[in-house]
Design a protein around this motif. Structure first.
Motif, PDB file in Angstrom:
ATOM      1  N   ALA A  29     -61.369 -76.072  49.406  1.00  0.00           N
ATOM      2  CA  ALA A  29     -62.161 -76.590  48.360  1.00  0.00           C
ATOM      3  C   ALA A  29     -61.605 -76.215  47.022  1.00  0.00           C
ATOM      4  O   ALA A  29     -60.675 -75.474  46.914  1.00  0.00           O
ATOM      5  N   ALA A  30     -62.144 -76.825  46.079  1.00  0.00           N
ATOM      6  CA  ALA A  30     -61.496 -76.743  44.784  1.00  0.00           C
ATOM      7  C   ALA A  30     -62.437 -76.203  43.751  1.00  0.00           C
ATOM      8  O   ALA A  30     -63.626 -76.217  43.924  1.00  0.00           O
ATOM      9  N   VAL A  31     -61.874 -75.743  42.705  1.00  0.00           N
ATOM     10  CA  VAL A  31     -62.692 -75.409  41.556  1.00  0.00           C
ATOM     11  C   VAL A  31     -62.635 -76.604  40.627  1.00  0.00           C
ATOM     12  O   VAL A  31     -61.579 -77.109  40.320  1.00  0.00           O
ATOM     13  N   HIS A 332     -65.298 -69.108  49.417  1.00  0.00           N
ATOM     14  CA  HIS A 332     -64.291 -69.619  48.484  1.00  0.00           C
ATOM     15  C   HIS A 332     -64.934 -70.022  47.155  1.00  0.00           C
ATOM     16  O   HIS A 332     -64.474 -69.615  46.083  1.00  0.00           O
ATOM     17  N   HIS A 336     -64.925 -68.404  43.023  1.00  0.00           N
ATOM     18  CA  HIS A 336     -64.788 -69.062  41.716  1.00  0.00           C
ATOM     19  C   HIS A 336     -66.037 -68.806  40.859  1.00  0.00           C
ATOM     20  O   HIS A 336     -65.961 -68.525  39.676  1.00  0.00           O
ATOM     21  N   GLU A 364     -56.899 -70.627  42.582  1.00  0.00           N
ATOM     22  CA  GLU A 364     -57.086 -71.064  43.965  1.00  0.00           C
ATOM     23  C   GLU A 364     -56.534 -70.046  44.962  1.00  0.00           C
ATOM     24  O   GLU A 364     -57.094 -69.861  46.051  1.00  0.00           O
ATOM     25  N   TYR A 416     -52.385 -73.821  48.451  1.00  0.00           N
ATOM     26  CA  TYR A 416     -53.430 -72.777  48.453  1.00  0.00           C
ATOM     27  C   TYR A 416     -52.913 -71.513  49.133  1.00  0.00           C
ATOM     28  O   TYR A 416     -53.095 -70.404  48.636  1.00  0.00           O
TER      29      TYR A 416
HETATM   30 ZN   LIG Z   1     -61.078 -73.553  44.940  1.00  0.00          ZN
END
Ligand SMILES: [Zn+2]
Length: 481
Positions: A29-31, A332, A336, A364, A416
């Motif tokens: 997953a992402a920020v 995760h 963040h 990340e 990542y």
């Molecule tokens: Zn992330």
């Protein structure tokens, strides 16, 4: 245009459910490094402001009196509604809406029920552009800022709404309420879930989890995993300042995930995202980032002490294939979310590329490393995939920000995992707290610095680690020697 950072895929073979051996499931997953470009638009003038000279000179005293009177009526209306919200009094919350305005009543009834499920430390409403319009118009459109701070936040943030009002003698009524999201400005806080659908929720220990009423997701069922995830991240963070006091998590289906806090633009392939509202003052004026006043601060102290008002985690539950995966994604995103002051808004990212934005890989890579901590075997498996992924090896030690969230899922996963190798190496060299120190230090670096071994070394040695020990460990993990 603010850069919304999407997405990641991950392949972690040991988690594949036995009955679906071929399935690759998605880990984090992402920020969403997010910014809101509304301050200059929303804050025009306020009822308490002196009217601009050019206007007062041009209008007759009766208009000025009307303006004052109407501003006062609006202020009183706002005060009544704030009191009604705080008292949990739905009837009073709706009392100033025209009984014939069915759409507004439905919208405000839904929002009231949704918002009341969250715990606030402050909740205010403020009129923005009333003086300018209400002087001439019996039925003005006004922008009303909802300024609030959740108990999970470190600051207030603001959401603007368009209200239609109607003045009759000494009364004012609301005839419409609608979101005012300033789509033209690509506001990444578009479509907050509580404006979209009726929500159900569960809260415990500073965590609130919400999902649409009628969805298959049961917020209560996610609470134990969220609490474990929060405990891990919070214990790792320790007593470091400016951490968020709580976490807010929205469970969406795929469509909701793409919509909530976004404009359907940038999350293909992601399973989770963390969004950071901009801080605002009690008037609703968005606040500038605040640097650490101690100029000569230590390398493991943040350069910024305020950049986000808090954090909102949105998860795509339709992509989860196991409870364990859901927990890993929450770990995760919380990594963040806990430190919004370390994540830079991308909206102001003008100027030469890479000279004024922070690098993606430390953000990340750190969050991926935190996932490893709660999951035996994950780090080893991730490093195996890095050593096997020679085709993706970047020119520098870590992946550049440009293309970090590659459309190619394997490449993105590689990015990542390679990024996390620095934090694994720091942990091996000096323990978990040194790895956190290193994240704080690297988050202070601009992109062009964080991509360079020399600048990375200023952080490694700055937090008290030996660069050659750390790089030896990192190269062994990543197989880049
Ligand atoms: Zn992330």
């Amino acid at each position: 245009m603010p850069e919304i950072r999407p997405a990641t895929f991950e392949t972690v073979p040991e988690f594949v459910p036995a009955e679906r051996p071929k399935r690759r499931w998605l880990v984090p997953a992402a920020v969403a490094v997010v910014a809101v470009v509304v301050a200059g638009v929303v804050v025009v003038s306020r009822p308490g402001d002196a009217a601009p000279e050019a206007v007062t000179a041009a209008v007759s005293p009766s208009f000025v009196n009307d303006s004052d009177r109407r501003s006062r009526l609006i202020d009183e209306l706002l005060a009544r509604r704030v009191a009604a919200f705080k008292a949990g009094d739905l009837k009073a919350w709706l009392a100033d809406i025209d009984p014939a305005a069915a759409k507004a009543i439905a919208f405000e009834t839904k929002r009231f029920a949704n918002l009341r499920q969250f715990r606030f430390t402050s909740f205010d409403l403020s009129a923005s552009n009333v003086t300018a319009t209400a002087v001439f118009d019996e039925k003005p459109d006004v922008i009303i800022d909802q300024i609030s701070r959740l108990t999970a936040d470190v600051d207030r943030s603001v959401i603007p709404y368009n209200w239609k009002l109607e003045f009759t003698g000494d009364t004012v009524r609301i005839t419409d309420v609608a979101p005012s999201y300033h789509q033209a400005y690509e506001n990444p806080l578009l479509f907050p879930p509580f404006d979209d659908v009726p929500l159900k929720s569960a809260s415990a220990g500073g965590i609130t989890i919400a999902a649409a009423v009628g969805s298959k997701s049961n917020p209560q069922a996610f609470l134990p995993a969220a609490q474990r995830a929060a405990k891990l991240v919070r214990s790792l963070w320790g007593s470091r300042p400016y951490a968020t006091p709580g976490f807010v998590i929205f469970l969406g289906d795929h469509k909701q995930f793409l919509k909530w806090y976004d404009n359907n633009a940038g999350r293909q392939g992601a399973v989770g995202v963390t969004v950071f509202p901009r801080p605002a003052d009690e008037e609703g004026t968005e606040q500038f980032d605040r640097p650490n006043p101690t100029v000569m601060h230590k390398p493991n102290e943040p350069s910024w002490i305020r950049r986000g008002a808090g954090s909102r985690i949105v998860l795509d539950v339709s992509q989860f294939t196991s409870a364990r995966q859901a927990e890993s994604v929450m770990v995760h995103e919380m990594a963040h979310a806990i430190a919004p002051h370390l994540i830079q808004s991308k909206a102001g990212g003008y100027g030469p590329k890479a000279t004024n934005v922070q690098a993606t890989w430390p953000i990340e890579g750190f969050a991926r490393w935190v996932e490893f901590l709660g999951t035996p075997g994950y780090a080893q498996s991730a490093m195996r995939t890095v050593r096997a992924g020679r085709a993706y090896r970047p020119a520098g030690p870590f992946p550049p920000s440009e293309g970090f969230y590659a459309a190619d899922a394997k490449r993105q996963s590689y990015n990542y995992n390679l990024s996390s190798s620095m934090f694994l190496a720091a942990e091996q060299a000096g323990g978990r707290q040194k790895a956190v120190d290193l994240y704080v230090c690297l988050s202070n670096q601009m992109e062009y610095q964080a991509d360079t071994e020399m600048f990375i070394n200023t952080c490694i040695s700055g937090v008290g680690l030996n660069p050659s020990t750390v790089w030896t460990a990192q190269r062994r993990l990543a197989g880049s020697q």
